[in-house]
Design an enzyme around this catalytic site. Structure first.
Site, mmCIF file in Angstrom:
data_model
loop_
_atom_site.group_PDB
_atom_site.id
_atom_site.type_symbol
_atom_site.label_atom_id
_atom_site.label_comp_id
_atom_site.label_asym_id
_atom_site.label_seq_id
_atom_site.Cartn_x
_atom_site.Cartn_y
_atom_site.Cartn_z
ATOM 1 N N HIS A 15 -20.058 35.502 -15.048
ATOM 2 C CA HIS A 15 -19.708 34.213 -15.728
ATOM 3 C C HIS A 15 -18.300 33.744 -14.996
ATOM 4 O O HIS A 15 -17.737 34.288 -14.089
ATOM 5 C CB HIS A 15 -19.580 34.082 -17.231
ATOM 6 C CG HIS A 15 -18.453 34.976 -17.695
ATOM 7 N ND1 HIS A 15 -18.200 36.204 -17.746
ATOM 8 C CD2 HIS A 15 -16.845 34.632 -17.819
ATOM 9 C CE1 HIS A 15 -17.145 36.771 -18.348
ATOM 10 N NE2 HIS A 15 -16.153 35.834 -18.371
ATOM 11 N N ARG A 42 -13.568 41.148 -10.753
ATOM 12 C CA ARG A 42 -13.955 39.652 -9.928
ATOM 13 C C ARG A 42 -15.106 39.805 -9.004
ATOM 14 O O ARG A 42 -15.419 40.906 -8.492
ATOM 15 C CB ARG A 42 -12.632 39.219 -9.543
ATOM 16 C CG ARG A 42 -11.656 38.889 -10.453
ATOM 17 C CD ARG A 42 -10.372 38.522 -9.824
ATOM 18 N NE ARG A 42 -9.253 38.173 -10.967
ATOM 19 C CZ ARG A 42 -8.367 39.262 -11.725
ATOM 20 N NH1 ARG A 42 -8.698 40.270 -11.111
ATOM 21 N NH2 ARG A 42 -7.583 38.898 -12.401
#
Length: 381
Positions: free
Chosen positions: A247, A266
């Site tokens: 997300h 990440r």
């Protein structure tokens, strides 16, 4: 504690919540909790003390027997998030993954670390302004349709496999290849991506791509709107994100509540390290139903309860209620989103809170009364 990350807004926390910003810094997050990266201070009768110190002094009274026994500390972290530009595309590990990864780092340190603690990080985000976000994988057929016009040779085989056999394995294989695109193909594909987006600027996906391009013009994360759901939460809408869900928060102001963790792996929209091995290991490669992303609160007499499938926290919102009976059995934090709140205890003690102010309520408090002109949120165990 205010966190001054580069993606933060210079005005949102100051204007909306009266948080001082004398140096005109990007104010990204306001933390309320006991995570070591940002421990809150509590104003008591005898002066200011850290919330961690207050809880440690009497865990049973502060947390309640259930939370003290199960977690041993405040199990959640409450934030106000103010994003001017996008946060990194990211995923949070499951509990067992965080424990194993954090322990592994103790024996083999890496810099910067992949794991900041040994906890998972389920989270809920509650929009205060229109809030742009990407959340969860699109259906494989949509991903194939979105990428085919870009004509990326390195992805041809993976896209065909994803179309013929849509499953977690083929989606993962496609994602890994995308993340490892050769620089020349990536450059050409991004050029076509932006050209297409400009031609369809009124399209929701194009809107996301063009906004991301303003801040991250050459980043692999610009492809994310093609494989993640793009949505805009309206004020008062919320969504929940389980660990393992890829997300990104793109723009807007929101309340965010999560398990007490700062673990982030990440996947783009960042100059920071991307550990592809850990990222893939912690990501659940399953499509989600875009129609089910927004939460449906249970409402009754000005109280809106947002059910979450974890034990770390509960989340309620109260709007314009008067003398409503409350009962505290665990550690709570009350945050006034707008307006004025009055908290009254049978002992005669009262607390008045204004926009942007918060209060910690220990489990031993028991029964009390709440009135609010405006809106507040309540986080509890």
């Amino acid at each position: 504690m205010v966190k001054n990350y580069p993606w933060g807004s210079r005005s949102a926390l100051n204007v909306r919540f009266h948080i001082p910003n004398p140096d005109d810094q990007p104010q990204a997050e306001l933390w309320m909790g006991v995570h070591p990266a940002g421990i809150s201070q509590v104003v008591c009768e005898d002066g200011s003390r850290s919330l961690a110190e207050l809880i440690a002094g009497d865990k049973q009274a502060m947390l309640g027997s259930k939370i003290a026994g199960q977690f041993g500390e405040l199990p959640y972290l409450l934030k106000i998030l103010a994003a001017e530009s996008a946060l990194s595309i990211q995923v949070h590990p499951q509990k067992a993954q965080a424990q194993a990864g954090f322990q592994r780092q103790q024996h083999h340190p890496v810099s910067p670390p992949d794991y900041n603690d040994d906890n998972h990080k389920p989270e809920l985000v509650y929009a205060l302004t229109p809030f742009m976000a990407m959340n969860g994988f699109r259906p494989p057929a949509d991903i194939v349709d979105n990428f085919t016009p870009l004509n990326i040779p390195s992805l041809d085989g993976a896209l065909k496999q994803l179309a013929l056999s849509p499953c977690a394995q083929t989606l993962q294989a496609f994602f890994v290849l995308l993340m490892q695109l050769p620089q020349d193909e990536k450059k050409q594909a991004l050029k076509r991506l932006i050209e297409n987006a400009r031609e369809q600027s009124d399209d929701n996906v194009a809107t996301f791509i063009l906004r991301l391009h303003q801040y991250y013009p050459d980043d692999i994360g610009l492809f994310a709107p093609l494989f993640l759901h793009c949505l805009i939460l309206q004020p008062g809408e919320a969504m929940f994100l389980s660990p393992g869900t890829l997300h990104a928060y793109v723009h807007g102001v929101a309340v965010e509540v999560m398990a007490s963790s700062d673990n982030v792996l990440r996947a783009g929209l960042t100059p920071k390290k991307i550990n592809l091995t850990e990222l893939v290991a912690c990501t659940v490669f399953e499509p989600v139903d875009g129609e089910q992303l927004r939460m449906r609160p249970l409402s009754e007499s000005g109280r809106y309860h947002y059910p979450v499938p974890v034990e770390d926290f509960c989340f309620d919102v109260f709007s314009n209620v008067s003398d409503i009976a409350m009962q505290t059995a665990s550690a709570e934090i009350i945050l006034v989103i707008d307006g004025q709140a009055l908290l009254q205890h049978p002992s005669g003690e009262t607390v008045t809170l204004h926009t942007g102010q918060s209060v910690f309520i220990p489990a031993v408090t028991g029964d009390w009364m709440l009135s609010i002109t405006g809106t507040l949120c309540r986080v509890y165990g």
